[in-house]
Scaffold this motif. Sequence first.
Motif, PDB file in Angstrom:
ATOM      1  N   ILE A  59       6.152   2.759   0.582  1.00 18.77           N
ATOM      2  CA  ILE A  59       5.288   1.633   0.225  1.00 18.77           C
ATOM      3  C   ILE A  59       5.354   0.577   1.327  1.00 18.77           C
ATOM      4  CG2 ILE A  59       4.842  -0.191  -1.482  1.00 18.77           C
ATOM      5  CD1 ILE A  59       6.403   1.810  -3.474  1.00 18.77           C
ATOM      6  N   GLU A  60       4.206   0.178   1.779  1.00 17.58           N
ATOM      7  CA  GLU A  60       4.101  -0.791   2.867  1.00 17.58           C
ATOM      8  C   GLU A  60       4.803  -2.103   2.520  1.00 17.58           C
ATOM      9  OE1 GLU A  60       0.205  -1.004   5.252  1.00 17.58           O
ATOM     10  OE2 GLU A  60       0.181  -2.725   3.928  1.00 17.58           O
ATOM     11  N   MET A  85       0.832  -1.189   0.000  1.00 21.68           N
ATOM     12  CA  MET A  85       0.000   0.000   0.000  1.00 21.68           C
ATOM     13  C   MET A  85       0.877   1.254   0.000  1.00 21.68           C
ATOM     14  SD  MET A  85      -3.270   0.717   2.434  1.00 21.68           S
ATOM     15  CE  MET A  85      -2.384   1.252   3.885  1.00 21.68           C
ATOM     16  N   TYR A  86       0.488   2.207  -0.825  1.00 18.31           N
ATOM     17  CA  TYR A  86       1.223   3.458  -0.965  1.00 18.31           C
ATOM     18  C   TYR A  86       0.829   4.408   0.164  1.00 18.31           C
ATOM     19  CZ  TYR A  86       2.965   7.674  -3.274  1.00 18.31           C
ATOM     20  OH  TYR A  86       3.618   8.830  -3.578  1.00 18.31           O
ATOM     21  N   ARG A  87       1.828   4.924   0.862  1.00 19.23           N
ATOM     22  CA  ARG A  87       1.526   5.773   2.018  1.00 19.23           C
ATOM     23  C   ARG A  87       2.082   7.191   1.874  1.00 19.23           C
ATOM     24  NH1 ARG A  87       3.201   1.376   6.588  1.00 19.23           N
ATOM     25  NH2 ARG A  87       5.203   1.714   5.603  1.00 19.23           N
ATOM     26  N   MET A  94       4.440  -2.462   9.456  1.00 17.92           N
ATOM     27  CA  MET A  94       4.737  -1.045   9.667  1.00 17.92           C
ATOM     28  C   MET A  94       5.950  -0.613   8.860  1.00 17.92           C
ATOM     29  SD  MET A  94       2.726   0.574  11.747  1.00 17.92           S
ATOM     30  CE  MET A  94       3.735   1.890  12.446  1.00 17.92           C
ATOM     31  N   MET A  95       6.712  -1.590   8.362  1.00 16.23           N
ATOM     32  CA  MET A  95       7.942  -1.287   7.634  1.00 16.23           C
ATOM     33  C   MET A  95       7.626  -0.746   6.237  1.00 16.23           C
ATOM     34  SD  MET A  95       9.980  -2.108   9.904  1.00 16.23           S
ATOM     35  CE  MET A  95       9.068  -2.377  11.395  1.00 16.23           C
ATOM     36  N   SER A 143      22.453   1.707  -3.993  1.00 16.49           N
ATOM     37  CA  SER A 143      22.341   0.656  -2.983  1.00 16.49           C
ATOM     38  C   SER A 143      20.901   0.490  -2.521  1.00 16.49           C
ATOM     39  CB  SER A 143      23.220   1.007  -1.788  1.00 16.49           C
ATOM     40  OG  SER A 143      22.950   0.118  -0.718  1.00 16.49           O
ATOM     41  N   ILE A 144      20.534  -0.753  -2.209  1.00 20.04           N
ATOM     42  CA  ILE A 144      19.207  -1.026  -1.667  1.00 20.04           C
ATOM     43  C   ILE A 144      19.239  -0.928  -0.136  1.00 20.04           C
ATOM     44  CG2 ILE A 144      19.429  -3.563  -1.465  1.00 20.04           C
ATOM     45  CD1 ILE A 144      16.392  -1.719  -2.938  1.00 20.04           C
ATOM     46  N   GLY A 145      20.414  -0.723   0.406  1.00 21.50           N
ATOM     47  CA  GLY A 145      20.581  -0.667   1.859  1.00 21.50           C
ATOM     48  C   GLY A 145      20.142   0.658   2.448  1.00 21.50           C
ATOM     49  N   THR A 146      18.846   0.956   2.306  1.00 19.71           N
ATOM     50  CA  THR A 146      18.325   2.232   2.784  1.00 19.71           C
ATOM     51  C   THR A 146      17.266   2.009   3.855  1.00 19.71           C
ATOM     52  OG1 THR A 146      16.663   2.298   1.025  1.00 19.71           O
ATOM     53  CG2 THR A 146      18.769   3.335   0.552  1.00 19.71           C
ATOM     54  N   ILE A 147      17.141   2.968   4.743  1.00 19.26           N
ATOM     55  CA  ILE A 147      16.222   2.868   5.874  1.00 19.26           C
ATOM     56  C   ILE A 147      15.416   4.160   5.950  1.00 19.26           C
ATOM     57  CG2 ILE A 147      16.073   2.631   8.386  1.00 19.26           C
ATOM     58  CD1 ILE A 147      18.766   1.337   8.411  1.00 19.26           C
ATOM     59  N   PRO A 148      14.099   4.057   6.199  1.00 20.69           N
ATOM     60  CA  PRO A 148      13.348   5.293   6.431  1.00 20.69           C
ATOM     61  C   PRO A 148      14.010   6.084   7.549  1.00 20.69           C
ATOM     62  CG  PRO A 148      11.849   3.442   6.250  1.00 20.69           C
ATOM     63  CD  PRO A 148      13.246   2.874   6.303  1.00 20.69           C
ATOM     64  N   HIS A 149      14.236   7.355   7.290  1.00 18.61           N
ATOM     65  CA  HIS A 149      15.025   8.153   8.214  1.00 18.61           C
ATOM     66  C   HIS A 149      14.139   8.778   9.281  1.00 18.61           C
ATOM     67  CE1 HIS A 149      18.430  10.301   9.625  1.00 18.61           C
ATOM     68  NE2 HIS A 149      17.887  11.476   9.405  1.00 18.61           N
ATOM     69  N   SER A 150      14.428   8.455  10.516  1.00 16.37           N
ATOM     70  CA  SER A 150      13.689   9.019  11.640  1.00 16.37           C
ATOM     71  C   SER A 150      14.571  10.040  12.335  1.00 16.37           C
ATOM     72  CB  SER A 150      13.308   7.899  12.604  1.00 16.37           C
ATOM     73  OG  SER A 150      12.887   8.462  13.824  1.00 16.37           O
TER      74      SER A 150
END
Length: 71
Positions: free
Chosen positions: A22-23, A1-3, A28-29, A40-47
Amino acid sequence: MYRGTTRFKCTECAEIFKAPDIEYMATMMSVPQPCPHCGSIGTIPHSILPFSNMFNKSIYESIWKSMEERR
Ligand SMILES: [Zn+2]
């Protein structure tokens, strides 16, 4: 799901960029989006919270692994 869009941080080159949120498999990820700088695919949503970034990293490491396996 697109958020909507969210900020991601690349763990390879530390680039911070905006990408679609995108869910990931009804969790929750978010699906890690490839870094526009180094690919790189090694990315994390930045908090903004250092604690949650550390917590996320251990989760995302397993997500990256399963994404690599599917390629
Ligand atoms: Zn990068």
